[in-house]
Motif scaffolding. Structure first.
Motif, mmCIF file in Angstrom:
data_model
loop_
_atom_site.group_PDB
_atom_site.id
_atom_site.type_symbol
_atom_site.label_atom_id
_atom_site.label_comp_id
_atom_site.label_asym_id
_atom_site.label_seq_id
_atom_site.Cartn_x
_atom_site.Cartn_y
_atom_site.Cartn_z
ATOM 1 N N LEU A 171 0.828 -1.207 0.000
ATOM 2 C CA LEU A 171 0.000 0.000 0.000
ATOM 3 C C LEU A 171 0.861 1.255 0.000
ATOM 4 O O LEU A 171 0.589 2.214 -0.729
ATOM 5 C CB LEU A 171 -0.923 0.004 1.226
ATOM 6 N N GLU A 172 1.916 1.258 0.795
ATOM 7 C CA GLU A 172 2.790 2.422 0.875
ATOM 8 C C GLU A 172 3.414 2.726 -0.479
ATOM 9 O O GLU A 172 3.445 3.887 -0.927
ATOM 10 C CB GLU A 172 3.889 2.178 1.916
ATOM 11 N N LYS A 173 3.899 1.713 -1.168
ATOM 12 C CA LYS A 173 4.534 1.922 -2.464
ATOM 13 C C LYS A 173 3.515 2.398 -3.500
ATOM 14 O O LYS A 173 3.817 3.256 -4.342
ATOM 15 C CB LYS A 173 5.219 0.636 -2.928
ATOM 16 N N ILE A 180 3.548 6.164 -5.719
ATOM 17 C CA ILE A 180 3.573 6.313 -7.177
ATOM 18 C C ILE A 180 2.225 6.754 -7.743
ATOM 19 O O ILE A 180 2.076 6.905 -8.953
ATOM 20 C CB ILE A 180 4.026 5.006 -7.867
ATOM 21 N N GLY A 181 1.232 6.969 -6.892
ATOM 22 C CA GLY A 181 -0.067 7.445 -7.370
ATOM 23 C C GLY A 181 -0.893 6.393 -8.072
ATOM 24 O O GLY A 181 -1.712 6.716 -8.930
ATOM 25 N N ASP A 182 -0.711 5.122 -7.691
ATOM 26 C CA ASP A 182 -1.439 4.021 -8.319
ATOM 27 C C ASP A 182 -2.769 3.838 -7.600
ATOM 28 O O ASP A 182 -2.863 3.102 -6.614
ATOM 29 C CB ASP A 182 -0.594 2.746 -8.242
ATOM 30 N N ARG A 183 -3.809 4.503 -8.091
ATOM 31 C CA ARG A 183 -5.108 4.464 -7.421
ATOM 32 C C ARG A 183 -5.715 3.069 -7.435
ATOM 33 O O ARG A 183 -6.322 2.632 -6.459
ATOM 34 C CB ARG A 183 -6.060 5.461 -8.093
ATOM 35 N N HIS A 184 -5.568 2.375 -8.541
ATOM 36 C CA HIS A 184 -6.087 1.007 -8.611
ATOM 37 C C HIS A 184 -5.395 0.134 -7.573
ATOM 38 O O HIS A 184 -6.038 -0.626 -6.836
ATOM 39 C CB HIS A 184 -5.880 0.440 -10.011
ATOM 40 N N GLY A 185 -4.066 0.220 -7.522
ATOM 41 C CA GLY A 185 -3.327 -0.570 -6.543
ATOM 42 C C GLY A 185 -3.674 -0.196 -5.116
ATOM 43 O O GLY A 185 -3.751 -1.062 -4.235
ATOM 44 N N GLU A 186 -3.883 1.107 -4.868
ATOM 45 C CA GLU A 186 -4.282 1.538 -3.528
ATOM 46 C C GLU A 186 -5.606 0.892 -3.127
ATOM 47 O O GLU A 186 -5.756 0.399 -1.999
ATOM 48 C CB GLU A 186 -4.434 3.060 -3.496
ATOM 49 N N GLY A 187 -6.563 0.919 -4.038
ATOM 50 C CA GLY A 187 -7.863 0.315 -3.736
ATOM 51 C C GLY A 187 -7.731 -1.164 -3.444
ATOM 52 O O GLY A 187 -8.363 -1.694 -2.516
ATOM 53 N N GLU A 188 -6.900 -1.847 -4.228
ATOM 54 C CA GLU A 188 -6.681 -3.280 -4.031
ATOM 55 C C GLU A 188 -6.064 -3.555 -2.664
ATOM 56 O O GLU A 188 -6.508 -4.442 -1.926
ATOM 57 C CB GLU A 188 -5.767 -3.788 -5.146
ATOM 58 N N ALA A 189 -5.027 -2.787 -2.316
ATOM 59 C CA ALA A 189 -4.338 -3.006 -1.043
ATOM 60 C C ALA A 189 -5.221 -2.643 0.147
ATOM 61 O O ALA A 189 -5.237 -3.357 1.161
ATOM 62 C CB ALA A 189 -3.047 -2.195 -1.018
ATOM 63 N N LEU A 229 -13.645 -2.139 8.754
ATOM 64 C CA LEU A 229 -14.683 -1.366 8.066
ATOM 65 C C LEU A 229 -14.098 -0.127 7.389
ATOM 66 O O LEU A 229 -14.430 0.190 6.242
ATOM 67 C CB LEU A 229 -15.758 -0.936 9.064
ATOM 68 N N ASP A 230 -13.224 0.563 8.111
ATOM 69 C CA ASP A 230 -12.637 1.788 7.561
ATOM 70 C C ASP A 230 -11.859 1.498 6.288
ATOM 71 O O ASP A 230 -12.033 2.185 5.270
ATOM 72 C CB ASP A 230 -11.723 2.430 8.611
ATOM 73 N N TYR A 231 -10.999 0.496 6.308
ATOM 74 C CA TYR A 231 -10.178 0.187 5.139
ATOM 75 C C TYR A 231 -11.032 -0.265 3.954
ATOM 76 O O TYR A 231 -10.812 0.164 2.819
ATOM 77 C CB TYR A 231 -9.145 -0.898 5.483
ATOM 78 N N VAL A 232 -12.001 -1.125 4.208
ATOM 79 C CA VAL A 232 -12.816 -1.632 3.108
ATOM 80 C C VAL A 232 -13.682 -0.528 2.512
ATOM 81 O O VAL A 232 -13.842 -0.447 1.279
ATOM 82 C CB VAL A 232 -13.676 -2.823 3.573
ATOM 83 N N GLU A 233 -14.237 0.330 3.343
ATOM 84 C CA GLU A 233 -15.053 1.430 2.807
ATOM 85 C C GLU A 233 -14.210 2.416 2.014
ATOM 86 O O GLU A 233 -14.652 2.946 0.986
ATOM 87 C CB GLU A 233 -15.791 2.119 3.955
ATOM 88 N N ARG A 234 -12.981 2.685 2.450
ATOM 89 C CA ARG A 234 -12.073 3.542 1.675
ATOM 90 C C ARG A 234 -11.760 2.901 0.326
ATOM 91 O O ARG A 234 -11.747 3.571 -0.713
ATOM 92 C CB ARG A 234 -10.782 3.786 2.451
ATOM 93 N N ALA A 235 -11.515 1.604 0.367
ATOM 94 C CA ALA A 235 -11.234 0.885 -0.885
ATOM 95 C C ALA A 235 -12.422 0.947 -1.825
ATOM 96 O O ALA A 235 -12.271 1.147 -3.036
ATOM 97 C CB ALA A 235 -10.884 -0.568 -0.579
ATOM 98 N N LEU A 236 -13.610 0.793 -1.273
ATOM 99 C CA LEU A 236 -14.820 0.795 -2.096
ATOM 100 C C LEU A 236 -15.010 2.147 -2.773
ATOM 101 O O LEU A 236 -15.397 2.215 -3.957
ATOM 102 C CB LEU A 236 -16.020 0.447 -1.216
ATOM 103 N N ARG A 237 -14.721 3.228 -2.059
ATOM 104 C CA ARG A 237 -14.850 4.558 -2.661
ATOM 105 C C ARG A 237 -13.881 4.732 -3.826
ATOM 106 O O ARG A 237 -14.248 5.253 -4.886
ATOM 107 C CB ARG A 237 -14.609 5.641 -1.600
ATOM 108 N N ILE A 238 -12.650 4.304 -3.635
ATOM 109 C CA ILE A 238 -11.657 4.427 -4.711
ATOM 110 C C ILE A 238 -12.060 3.581 -5.902
ATOM 111 O O ILE A 238 -12.040 4.031 -7.060
ATOM 112 C CB ILE A 238 -10.263 4.015 -4.209
ATOM 113 N N ARG A 239 -12.452 2.354 -5.653
ATOM 114 C CA ARG A 239 -12.727 1.441 -6.758
ATOM 115 C C ARG A 239 -13.956 1.876 -7.546
ATOM 116 O O ARG A 239 -14.017 1.708 -8.760
ATOM 117 C CB ARG A 239 -12.858 0.024 -6.208
ATOM 118 N N ARG A 240 -14.915 2.452 -6.868
ATOM 119 C CA ARG A 240 -16.065 2.995 -7.599
ATOM 120 C C ARG A 240 -15.675 4.242 -8.382
ATOM 121 O O ARG A 240 -16.141 4.447 -9.502
ATOM 122 C CB ARG A 240 -17.197 3.304 -6.616
ATOM 123 N N ALA A 241 -14.808 5.053 -7.780
ATOM 124 C CA ALA A 241 -14.406 6.289 -8.449
ATOM 125 C C ALA A 241 -13.651 6.015 -9.743
ATOM 126 O O ALA A 241 -13.783 6.760 -10.713
ATOM 127 C CB ALA A 241 -13.549 7.138 -7.512
#
Length: 897
Positions: free
Chosen positions: A634-636, A640-649, A667-679
């Protein structure tokens, strides 16, 4: 689209180029706040503002939404009034504001109702990939999204009633403001719109506008000339603003001189005093234009050729063949003349009417060769700049322009961030440039530009934009019969379609790319096409096919010495083995890929390998170690600004926190991921996150919420033909329905999950489904069936090395043994399960096992041990915040006492 540019300014109907204020970054998540900046120094229109306020008051108790049509001629200030009033009442709309430029009167095609609905739905955070194609379905979804919400909707520059009617909400808590040149009689008749017609400003208000812009000393000193200027400008706010700005920037010129110049000028459309008042705008533009020196006039004309929403001094320098510094000075002078608008630091735009005027002047005064040479310089500058920036995003991808070398290993992250920011700011302009080069028949520039923007669009998952430019690039390459470029376009399209979950289209493009690579004997390209094909198979859970294809790709990449490609295909292979539950082989491939990635300095690839290793450790039940690798990944990806990778991690880290019993974090991590992946329209990732969310909600006792999330995830997995994801969703749903005592639905879903897992060779999924079926049997009292299923699940878990899954099967077996009266066997089995869940840090599993041990030891007659186990379970439940089991354990504790 994250936000409007912070420093946009407006005059008259101007809101931006085609009234679209430039937006950069990722889309806002919620609620939408799309209003352009308020009009600085807005003056006049007091009667209209009073009427608008009165309409709101009258509609307070209505069961229908308030629909307001602000109508009038071009340049009369419809948009300015709408935006200003919208800001005055914006605080009343807690669910947000939507602004859409319908382009009813633009040099670009007007938005269709379908396009406008799609934009509105995206503003309301409906992912683009989930927006239906049918207009009726679009309207239904739009109105459903607006139901019971307080939203202000501004629809600017409508072409007709037919265009805006589908955009009318049904909720009385919404207010719609439509601006249009047309009277929109249909909107009044059909949707009961209230009209606010605008006319040229009264003389007093028009004079006040000139005083505000030009300065009161100038106009008060020549009152008659000022009144004459109002007349010459037709009272139109846009024309008045431009003329007054000329006075403000020319202190040596009197108002009377300005009037005389305007009076004898060659105007955009002769100044007429009838219904058609467009001439007033042309007169004002003429006045500004003729006041420029010849060089500035030439620059202004060429700026009218730009189709992108904004431009910088650097881009302007390329267009004009001057240095960026000289271009900045030109833009500054044009801004002073109110002919360009600064929307941000070093970023400008032309109002649509001014751009139309400038383009018309260019076509009249400049030879075609002059115009096309300027555009070619602009397109070439964008190409060179995008190629340079792209090498900092993916220095290992082979591009069409092989002459460009990648940046040095270990390049400054800040430098990479600057290139990423450049792409973010310019990507809308780049899309327009590709369209222009395509229309002008500049084929090589077209396919090279498409290739140059690929890395940024792929990184940020601008998938639909990527498809659009690559389709143009492919058409250009096919016109020229240029096979290597056809390969690049086809291969990139295949990757983008895969990322969108459009597997069939991805397969078709990948096969074409592979055929082209073999035709030109391009071994590098052939391996890339094969690896992508393998990854498409992975998306469809066709793991054996993926491994077979990846094997061929890996051999080629090793043969040609492509270390980066070798690591990529090792990751592909690792995911294939992971899907088949062959975790040791998956780990070995991912570890080998990680070694290569680290050796060559490939940060993005390193993050992917770390993610795979984290998932293998999780499958082995080693959650803490898995979490360490996942956090590093996630840190890496963030760096590098990899939004897809951030959502996955983020989603996977949330999943790990769930296993560790940390539910708020999960809950916090999964909801953050869900927002990115939908975006970013990552449908596969959205479905994965929804299934994770379903499991977390079930653990927290929200079974209805778990079922909703699980069903939504199931729908997406089925739509994408992701069999592995479908099986996981069904398994999660089975457990939720069992908790609701809907045993038949639970059994059906578990059986479907089992069938799918066996068909794709997923032994972990098979063991999970067997355990789910055994749980249903246990709760229905069929202990023999439950024992058989749990035992088969246990054997599979041990075979693949899944410790956490082994503990789950043992926990179920101990409960079955308890029901069968095999108390000592139940106790031994529960103790073994307890040892495993403690070792793998499965805190929720410890709660379950302690509860079972309390029941078993109570039945055996060891009251003290039963009390100790029940107390431990209660304490752990309290620490974990698990409400769903707390009452059950406390009842058991009281019974034991």
């Amino acid at each position: 689209m994250a936000s409007f540019a912070e420093h946009a300014r407006f005059g008259g109907d101007a809101v931006g180029r085609d009234k679209v204020v430039y937006m950069g970054g990722d889309p806002p998540l919620a609620p939408p706040r799309e209003l352009p900046l308020d009009i600085h120094g807005f003056s006049g229109r007091s009667d209209s503002l009073a009427r608008l306020g009165g309409l709101v008051d009258e509609n307070r108790r209505s069961r229908s939404p308030l629909i307001i049509a602000i109508t009038g001629m071009p340049g009369v200030g419809k948009t300015a009034l709408a935006v200003h009033w919208a800001h005055l009442i914006a605080d009343r709309f807690t669910d947000g504001h939507i602004f859409i430029d319908l382009r009813g009167h633009s040099d670009r095609a007007a938005l269709t109702s379908r396009e406008a609905l799609s934009r509105a739905l995206r503003a309301l955070n409906v992912p683009a990939s989930r927006i239906p194609a049918d207009e009726g379905e679009l309207t239904t979804l739009y109105r459903s999204q607006l139901a019971r919400k307080q939203i202000l909707i501004v629809l600017d520059d409508a072409a007709s009633f037919q265009q805006v009617h589908p955009l009318m909400p049904g909720s009385p808590s919404c207010v719609v403001v439509v601006t249009a040149r047309d009277e929109l009689a249909g909107l009044v008749a059909h949707d009961h719109a209230r009209t606010v017609p605008l006319h040229p400003l009264p003389a007093g208000e028009a004079l006040e506008l000139i005083r505000t812009v030009a300065g009161p000393e100038r106009t008060d000193a020549e009152p008659e000339a000022a009144r004459r200027l109002v007349h010459m400008c037709g009272g139109l706010p846009l024309a008045l603003s431009v003329a007054a700005a000329n006075l403000a920037t020319r202190p040596q010129q009197s108002v009377a001189e300005a009037v005389r110049t305007l009076d004898r000028g060659d105007r955009l459309s002769n100044l007429t005093l009838g219904r058609d008042m467009d001439g007033a705008v042309g007169a004002a533009f003429d006045l500004s234009y003729r006041g420029l020196d010849p060089g500035l006039r030439a620059a202004f004309r060429l700026l009218g050729l730009i189709e992108g929403p904004t431009f910088t001094p650097q881009a302007t320098g390329a267009l004009l063949a001057v240095t960026p510094g000289a271009a900045a000075r030109v833009l500054g002078r044009l801004e002073d003349a109110n002919l360009v608008q600064a929307v941000a630091s070093d970023r400008y735009q032309l109002h649509d009417l001014l751009r139309e005027y400038a383009r018309g002047r260019a076509e009249e005064e400049d030879e075609r060769v002059v115009r096309e040479s300027a555009l070619e310089r602009l397109a070439t500058w964008y190409l060179t700049r995008a190629q340079q920036a792209g090498r900092f995003l993916d220095r290992y991808r082979r591009t069409i322009g092989q002459e460009l070398a990648g940046p040095p290993t270990g390049a400054d992250p800040a430098e990479r961030a600057r290139h990423l920011d450049w792409f973010t700011a310019e990507h809308l302009n780049l899309i327009e440039v590709v369209g222009q080069t395509s229309r002008l028949g500049w084929d090589e520039l077209t396919w090279e530009l498409a290739d140059a923007v690929y890395d940024f669009f792929e990184l940020r998952r601008y998938s639909h934009e990527n498809i659009a430019v690559h389709r143009l690039g492919l058409a250009a390459a096919e016109r020229r019969g240029h096979l290597p470029s056809q390969f690049f376009m086809r291969h990139h399209l295949a990757v983008v379609y895969r990322c969108l979950g459009r597997a069939r289209e991805a397969f078709a493009e990948a096969e074409q790319a592979r055929r082209l690579s073999r035709q030109v004997r391009d071994r590098y390209g052939e391996a890339a096409a094969l690896d992508n094909t393998a990854r498409i198979h992975l998306h469809l859970s066709e793991y054996r096919e993926a491994l077979a294809t990846a094997r061929t790709a890996l051999a080629i990449r090793r043969e040609i010495g492509d270390r980066h490609g070798e690591a990529t295909t090792l990751d592909t292979t690792a995911r294939g083995f992971q899907g088949l539950s062959e975790y040791q082989r998956a780990f070995e491939c991912a570890a080998a890929a990680l070694d290569i990635r680290q050796a060559i300095g490939d940060v993005r690839g390193e993050a992917e390998a770390l993610d795979i290793i984290a998932r293998v450790y999780s499958a082995w039940g080693r959650s803490s170690l898995s979490l360490r690798y996942a956090r590093e990944s996630l840190e890496k990806r963030g760096v590098i600004g990899d939004r897809h990778g951030e959502g996955e991690a983020l989603a996977f880290i949330g999943h790990l926190h769930m296993w560790l019993g940390r539910y708020p974090e999960a809950l916090d991590y999964v909801e953050r991921a869900l927002r990115i992946r939908r975006a970013i329209c990552d449908r596969h990732g959205e479905a994965e996150a929804l299934v994770y969310l379903s499991t977390i909600l079930r653990r927290l006792g929200d079974h209805d919420g778990a079922i909703r999330a699980g069903l939504e995830g199931l729908d997406i997995h089925q739509e994408l033909e992701d069999r592995h994801g479908e099986a996981e969703a069904l398994n999660s749903l089975s457990r939720s329905f069992r908790r609701k005592k809907d045993y038949e639905r639970a059994r059906v879903d578990a059986e479907r999950s089992l069938q799918i897992s066996r068909s794709i060779g997923d032994r972990s999924g098979e063991a999970t489904a067997l355990n789910a079926l055994a749980l249903v049997a246990h709760w229905q009292g069929a202990q023999g069936t439950a024992r058989k299923g749990a035992t088969r699940s246990l054997r599979l878990r041990r075979r693949i090395g899944d410790l956490r899954g082994e503990a789950n099967s043992l926990d179920l077996l101990c409960k079955v043994y308890l029901e069968l009266g095999l108390l000592e066997k139940a106790r031994r089995t529960a103790l073994r399960a307890g040892d495993i869940v403690a070792a793998v840090e499965d805190n929720y599993g410890q709660v379950v096992t302690l509860h079972a041990l309390a029941e078993i030891t109570a039945e055996i007659g060891d009251r003290d041990e039963a009390v100790r186990n029940a107390r431990k379970a209660i304490d752990l439940e309290r620490n974990l915040g698990v409400r769903s089991r707390r009452n059950k354990t406390r009842r058991l504790y009281k019974e034991i006492l």
